[in-house]
Design a protein around this motif. Sequence first.
Motif, PDB file in Angstrom:
ATOM      1  N   ARG A 285     -50.222 -56.696 -41.358  1.00 33.92           N
ATOM      2  CA  ARG A 285     -51.123 -55.739 -42.033  1.00 33.92           C
ATOM      3  C   ARG A 285     -51.153 -54.409 -41.299  1.00 33.92           C
ATOM      4  N   ARG A 286     -51.168 -54.460 -39.983  1.00 33.23           N
ATOM      5  CA  ARG A 286     -51.178 -53.210 -39.205  1.00 33.23           C
ATOM      6  C   ARG A 286     -49.875 -52.430 -39.408  1.00 33.23           C
ATOM      7  N   LEU A 287     -48.755 -53.127 -39.421  1.00 29.48           N
ATOM      8  CA  LEU A 287     -47.467 -52.461 -39.586  1.00 29.48           C
ATOM      9  C   LEU A 287     -47.386 -51.767 -40.947  1.00 29.48           C
ATOM     10  N   VAL A 288     -47.827 -52.455 -41.983  1.00 24.72           N
ATOM     11  CA  VAL A 288     -47.794 -51.862 -43.319  1.00 24.72           C
ATOM     12  C   VAL A 288     -48.711 -50.643 -43.381  1.00 24.72           C
ATOM     13  N   ALA A 289     -49.859 -50.724 -42.732  1.00 26.59           N
ATOM     14  CA  ALA A 289     -50.790 -49.593 -42.704  1.00 26.59           C
ATOM     15  C   ALA A 289     -50.187 -48.384 -41.992  1.00 26.59           C
ATOM     16  N   GLN A 290     -49.243 -48.630 -41.077  1.00 22.01           N
ATOM     17  CA  GLN A 290     -48.593 -47.542 -40.334  1.00 22.01           C
ATOM     18  C   GLN A 290     -47.389 -46.978 -41.074  1.00 22.01           C
ATOM     19  N   GLY A 291     -47.068 -47.526 -42.243  1.00 23.24           N
ATOM     20  CA  GLY A 291     -45.960 -46.989 -43.031  1.00 23.24           C
ATOM     21  C   GLY A 291     -44.728 -47.858 -43.124  1.00 23.24           C
ATOM     22  N   THR A 292     -44.741 -49.031 -42.503  1.00 25.47           N
ATOM     23  CA  THR A 292     -43.598 -49.938 -42.608  1.00 25.47           C
ATOM     24  C   THR A 292     -43.394 -50.343 -44.071  1.00 25.47           C
ATOM     25  N   GLN A 293     -42.148 -50.313 -44.535  1.00 24.39           N
ATOM     26  CA  GLN A 293     -41.801 -50.667 -45.908  1.00 24.39           C
ATOM     27  C   GLN A 293     -41.249 -52.104 -45.927  1.00 24.39           C
ATOM     28  N   LEU A 294     -41.995 -53.023 -46.515  1.00 26.79           N
ATOM     29  CA  LEU A 294     -41.542 -54.409 -46.618  1.00 26.79           C
ATOM     30  C   LEU A 294     -40.500 -54.542 -47.716  1.00 26.79           C
ATOM     31  N   ARG A 295     -39.452 -55.307 -47.409  1.00 25.12           N
ATOM     32  CA  ARG A 295     -38.409 -55.584 -48.385  1.00 25.12           C
ATOM     33  C   ARG A 295     -38.035 -57.064 -48.293  1.00 25.12           C
ATOM     34  N   VAL A 296     -37.504 -57.589 -49.401  1.00 24.45           N
ATOM     35  CA  VAL A 296     -37.011 -58.962 -49.436  1.00 24.45           C
ATOM     36  C   VAL A 296     -35.527 -58.923 -49.791  1.00 24.45           C
ATOM     37  N   PHE A 297     -34.718 -59.659 -49.027  1.00 29.21           N
ATOM     38  CA  PHE A 297     -33.295 -59.712 -49.346  1.00 29.21           C
ATOM     39  C   PHE A 297     -33.110 -60.238 -50.764  1.00 29.21           C
TER      40      PHE A 297
END
Length: 361
Positions: A285-297
């Motif tokens: 949650r913290r990473l996403v709040a910092q702008g990390t873009q989640l992706r799924v292969f």
Amino acid sequence: MERRHLLAGSAAAAALAAPNLASAQPRIRWRMPGSFPKSLDTLYGTQERICRRVGEMTDGAFQILPFGPGEVMPALSVMDGVGSGTVECGYTSAYYYLGKDPALSIATCLPFGMSSRQLWSWLQEGGGRALLADVYRDQGVMAIPAGNTGAQMGGWFRREINTVGDLNGLKFRIAGHGGAVLQKLGVVAQQIPGPDLYPALERGVIDALEWVGPYDDEKLGFQRVARFYYAPGWWEYSPSIDLMIHPAAYEALPNHYKAILEAACTEAWHWMMARYDHLNPQALRRLVAQGTQLRVFSRDILSACYRAAQDLYAEIGSSNARFRRIHAEWDKYRVEEVQWFRLAEDTQANFLGLMAQQQQR
């Protein structure tokens, strides 16, 4: 008065007759270098925990001192140091040394392998440890499973990976047979120790890397130099970490010390998984709040990687009879476990996941 004297005398006699357990136990001192940075309080913390628990269970008679990478030996030389007898034991993952024997990777994990619970079942009840004993013995060590991270993430990428073609030429830090699988799809696989990962990604020496999961990855700061965070880490569904021990040092231990090592390692395996399961969702949650873009292969990428993995296992098995034999037993067990979990657990997990999504809306 006489009764009090009798009681006091009896207590004194009992104290004199009772053995001093701490002093009766042989005093042993080992060193335990490890492959994981001290900054990672779960990976290195588990190494410390094993040492502490052994000391606690022997009233300090059996002491094991933990060391980080480079303090006694390099991160990727731990098994060699234990095998040569330079140190009594070490904390590391067997697949770091698969160049010596490809079967070592089975001891840690194989791409598209078993979950942590399934792997524990195979090792402890399905004959896995017995099958792997000869593999370790050839390297001059014996091993006790002593940690598992649970399912890992697919790593950090400086650019998006949308098709199988996007893998071609990608410089990717990845350990174990996962790297060999990806090489079949054009990836330039590299194995780099944990302490060197951030500068390699920052300077563009590599285009992507995988390490563990949100909690440890956040600590190492990968989100500052790569934007895209992929799942799943199909090459490390449940990597096992070992306490490797020099056989002569192990055989010199009293039987109850051997039992204590087993108990401490079993505790460590489950403690590590519980801790990651607790900490990873918070870190994500913290990473996403910092702008990390989640992706799924994509399914196409996963399917291509799965086929490449099966090809790799067949190739290795054609020239290594022991790998072929152990892999066959491992794969048979995996298929049975997957079918059971698919019926009993995955159906409920998928339903609960849907309900959780609805609750968050």
